[in-house]
Design a protein around this motif. Sequence first.
Motif, PDB file in Angstrom:
ATOM      1  N   VAL A   6       3.227 -11.414  -6.615  1.00 21.19           N
ATOM      2  CA  VAL A   6       3.284 -11.106  -5.185  1.00 21.19           C
ATOM      3  C   VAL A   6       4.116 -12.155  -4.443  1.00 21.19           C
ATOM      4  N   ASN A   7       4.708 -11.742  -3.346  1.00 26.07           N
ATOM      5  CA  ASN A   7       5.444 -12.639  -2.436  1.00 26.07           C
ATOM      6  C   ASN A   7       6.463 -13.524  -3.146  1.00 26.07           C
ATOM      7  N   SER A   8       7.165 -12.955  -4.120  1.00 24.77           N
ATOM      8  CA  SER A   8       8.077 -13.792  -4.904  1.00 24.77           C
ATOM      9  C   SER A   8       9.528 -13.328  -4.811  1.00 24.77           C
ATOM     10  N   GLY A   9       9.849 -12.488  -3.832  1.00 24.95           N
ATOM     11  CA  GLY A   9      11.190 -11.898  -3.827  1.00 24.95           C
ATOM     12  C   GLY A   9      12.170 -12.513  -2.851  1.00 24.95           C
ATOM     13  N   ARG A  10      12.265 -13.824  -2.823  1.00 23.99           N
ATOM     14  CA  ARG A  10      13.263 -14.405  -1.903  1.00 23.99           C
ATOM     15  C   ARG A  10      14.551 -14.735  -2.639  1.00 23.99           C
ATOM     16  N   LEU A  11      15.639 -14.525  -1.922  1.00 21.88           N
ATOM     17  CA  LEU A  11      16.967 -14.779  -2.458  1.00 21.88           C
ATOM     18  C   LEU A  11      17.494 -16.055  -1.818  1.00 21.88           C
ATOM     19  N   HIS A  56       3.166  -6.148   8.759  1.00 22.46           N
ATOM     20  CA  HIS A  56       4.192  -5.405   8.036  1.00 22.46           C
ATOM     21  C   HIS A  56       4.855  -6.349   7.037  1.00 22.46           C
ATOM     22  N   GLY A  57       5.152  -5.847   5.842  1.00 23.41           N
ATOM     23  CA  GLY A  57       5.793  -6.675   4.815  1.00 23.41           C
ATOM     24  C   GLY A  57       7.282  -6.382   4.736  1.00 23.41           C
ATOM     25  N   CYS A  58       8.090  -7.406   4.412  1.00 25.11           N
ATOM     26  CA  CYS A  58       9.541  -7.199   4.367  1.00 25.11           C
ATOM     27  C   CYS A  58      10.006  -6.789   2.986  1.00 25.11           C
ATOM     28  N   GLN A  59       9.086  -6.768   2.022  1.00 27.83           N
ATOM     29  CA  GLN A  59       9.485  -6.391   0.669  1.00 27.83           C
ATOM     30  C   GLN A  59       8.269  -5.846  -0.078  1.00 27.83           C
ATOM     31  N   PRO A  60       8.502  -5.018  -1.106  1.00 28.20           N
ATOM     32  CA  PRO A  60       7.372  -4.582  -1.908  1.00 28.20           C
ATOM     33  C   PRO A  60       6.717  -5.815  -2.534  1.00 28.20           C
ATOM     34  N   GLY A  61       5.413  -5.816  -2.678  1.00 26.50           N
ATOM     35  CA  GLY A  61       4.748  -6.958  -3.303  1.00 26.50           C
ATOM     36  C   GLY A  61       4.362  -8.038  -2.326  1.00 26.50           C
ATOM     37  N   CYS A  62       4.558  -7.790  -1.014  1.00 27.63           N
ATOM     38  CA  CYS A  62       4.094  -8.785  -0.041  1.00 27.63           C
ATOM     39  C   CYS A  62       2.654  -8.472   0.320  1.00 27.63           C
ATOM     40  N   ILE A  63       1.767  -9.418   0.109  1.00 25.98           N
ATOM     41  CA  ILE A  63       0.365  -9.181   0.497  1.00 25.98           C
ATOM     42  C   ILE A  63      -0.012  -9.980   1.744  1.00 25.98           C
ATOM     43  N   ILE A  64       0.938 -10.751   2.288  1.00 28.51           N
ATOM     44  CA  ILE A  64       0.626 -11.517   3.501  1.00 28.51           C
ATOM     45  C   ILE A  64       0.983 -10.703   4.744  1.00 28.51           C
ATOM     46  N   LYS A  65       2.170 -10.126   4.727  1.00 31.60           N
ATOM     47  CA  LYS A  65       2.631  -9.279   5.836  1.00 31.60           C
ATOM     48  C   LYS A  65       2.687 -10.039   7.159  1.00 31.60           C
ATOM     49  N   CYS A  66       3.542 -11.053   7.197  1.00 42.93           N
ATOM     50  CA  CYS A  66       3.688 -11.850   8.414  1.00 42.93           C
ATOM     51  C   CYS A  66       4.565 -11.127   9.432  1.00 42.93           C
ATOM     52  N   SER A  67       5.264 -10.095   8.969  1.00 41.36           N
ATOM     53  CA  SER A  67       6.231  -9.434   9.822  1.00 41.36           C
ATOM     54  C   SER A  67       5.538  -8.363  10.658  1.00 41.36           C
ATOM     55  N   LEU A  89       9.365 -17.903  -3.548  1.00 40.45           N
ATOM     56  CA  LEU A  89       8.150 -17.659  -2.768  1.00 40.45           C
ATOM     57  C   LEU A  89       8.386 -17.877  -1.277  1.00 40.45           C
ATOM     58  N   CYS A  90       7.636 -17.133  -0.451  1.00 40.69           N
ATOM     59  CA  CYS A  90       7.676 -17.383   0.985  1.00 40.69           C
ATOM     60  C   CYS A  90       7.130 -18.782   1.252  1.00 40.69           C
ATOM     61  N   LEU A  91       7.629 -19.389   2.295  1.00 35.70           N
ATOM     62  CA  LEU A  91       7.193 -20.731   2.675  1.00 35.70           C
ATOM     63  C   LEU A  91       5.670 -20.809   2.851  1.00 35.70           C
TER      64      LEU A  91
HETATM   65  S1  SF4 Z   1       4.991 -13.038   4.119  1.00 35.39           S
HETATM   66 FE1  SF4 Z   1       6.546 -12.443   5.601  1.00 35.39          FE
HETATM   67  S2  SF4 Z   1       8.485 -13.303   4.805  1.00 35.39           S
HETATM   68 FE2  SF4 Z   1       6.997 -13.301   3.119  1.00 35.39          FE
HETATM   69  S3  SF4 Z   1       7.367 -11.368   2.023  1.00 35.39           S
HETATM   70 FE3  SF4 Z   1       5.752 -10.983   3.525  1.00 35.39          FE
HETATM   71  S4  SF4 Z   1       6.769 -10.234   5.366  1.00 35.39           S
HETATM   72 FE4  SF4 Z   1       8.342 -11.166   4.045  1.00 35.39          FE
END
Ligand code: SF4
Lengths: 74, 576
Positions: free
Chosen positions: B66-71, B291-302, B486-488
């Motif tokens: 999860v939350n591992s899709g950053r470029l 809302h999540g910015c990518q599949p596999g986001c379980i935090i959904k900060c967006s 990973l997201c910050l």
């Molecule tokens: S926590 Fe925020 S930045 Fe990280 S994947 Fe989810 S929506 Fe994107």
Amino acid sequence: MNITVRLFATFRFGRFASATRQYPPQTRISEIIRELQIPDTEISMIMLNGRHADPEQCLCEGDSIALFPVVAGG
Amino acid sequence: MNKILRVNMTTLTTGTEAVPKEWAALGGRALTSTIVAKEVIPTCHPLGENNKLIFAPGLLSGTTAVNSGRLSAGAKSPLTGTIKESNAGGLAAQMFGRLRIKALIIEGLPKGNAWYSLHVSNNGVTIAEEKELIGKGNFAVVEALENRIGKKVGVITIGPAGEMKMLSANISVKDVDSKLRSHGRGGLGAVMGSKRIKFISIDDSGAPGIKPVDPEKFTASARIFAKAIMEHPGTGQGLPTFGTAEMVNLVNEAGGLPTRNFSLGRYEGHEKISGETLRETMIERGGNPSHGCQPGCIIKCSQVYVDKKGKYITSGFEYETIEILGANAGLGNLDQIAVADSIMDDIGVDSIETSIAIGVAMEAGVLPFDDGEGVLRLLREDIGKGTPLGRIIGSGAGHVGKVFGVTRVPVVKNQAIPAYDPRAIKGIGITYATSTMGADHTMGYAVATNLMGVGGGIVDPLKKDGQVELSRHLQIVTVMLDSIGLCLFIGFPAADIPTCVPALVDMLNACFGFELTPEWIGGLGVNTLKTERAFNLAAGFTNKDDRLPEFFREPLPPHNAVWDFTDEEIDEFWNF
Ligand code: SF4
């Protein structure tokens, strides 16, 4: 004495955002937290007049406290 | 991941290379910085033929973690002149990961005035001339490519600002809703524009995917990792409920909320732009606060922000943009800030650099503080169209200050200081000063420890004690987050939930057959920071560049805090 209590984020749910309330002299911050039924473990920041404060601190007339849960920015 | 794609824009040729052994356990930032340090001449002109633009997915991007899709995107920055890595969410990293692409390296400059695009697929990378989409905004590029190639296409694109090589130009990545996420900082969009590449399209059909060496161990540790994220109140509750804008009230209370170009630490209209108000507004109007910015986001900060009629305005509406336009430029109006955010996404400029530059322009009298309509006009008509004024503001806060003779210019290494005043939150000031990338809160987010005690108790934000050590520790750990993809925000559970970091190391080992120990993290961080710093020193930087601007010695109300670190105290940072 008059104390202004301000709550933020989830602490507002079912409570209030800001209220000036009457407390007996020498009231501690922790007593107010207990009265509001906020679990200690959920509190990340206690501010007394804009500075970090200890929950056991006693309050004075006109003080303003602010309670925050853990939030995250970036 | 088993290949490196290389594109030479001078000869218009492409190739595929094997991954050198020493790069096998590197990903994301650790890899882009290693490649920049190895292949880019430190003194080169960032927009000249010797700079290279590198994209690398995080080590775990493309797996089910999860939350591992950053470029990560890396290059020498035209804004700062330093090495640069800037990472973004969206879909591209996961697609690169599934295609087993470790990095895409773009080098050289084409002759002539033609524009190009790149197409990445299971067969490698190809170059094509592009005519139709030149001059178009990022949203139009994504829409056109979905029509041209298919709905599932991945997109990495620059807007008009990148084409004009503005120093605040970003690189945008298509997200799960066909909207945008950005490699915001450091002007990397100008580097892509200098190479005359308008966009990179990605087709991952037929991708081999990543099959963990030990699938059971991988799944088990991935579960522990996800659980740690959900257990932490910041990532499990705070972010999904309020997004990052929740910081507005907190930082305001602490007296470190940059207001009217860093002249005050509190903003009287803070409630109007707070996370609480943002959430209420979105619920009332039928937007989506989580809302999540990518599949596999379980935090959904967006979140998805809509106007009064329920029409989409923007997503990924961050604390930084809201604070800097809301309080630092004095707009105090979420609707106007949301429109500004959307324009900045479309024309392709970093919302931090641009918004801080606007604050400096306001101090110079170019437009009044609080002038929301003026800001929208400046973005649309000046920066978006490249008028002389637009080009000045699009060159970033440092240049605006020089052009208009302003002395209160919040930059380090010419990169804008984001939405925390370092006088009242001193730990983040050390990060701004010492970061190898110029001022950037995400390089070592000391705010969380200074204000909320994340990672073992509060380090008093108004005192100097412990700040250098705190920032150093965080900067080392952050390299790990930036390299795994990973997201910050994973920094929160990583600091507070003991199972989190071991689970990450287990996942890497189970996935790739590595034999990493938790000490590997520290080593990766130290090596990467030293590699980055060596590049900067070779480019001509010295310890004297690790300083905050002089005006931070002036007291900041309400605490009348000042920046009081000595040079020696700051230089201690690099003593490791
Ligand atoms: S926590 Fe925020 S930045 Fe990280 S994947 Fe989810 S929506 Fe994107």
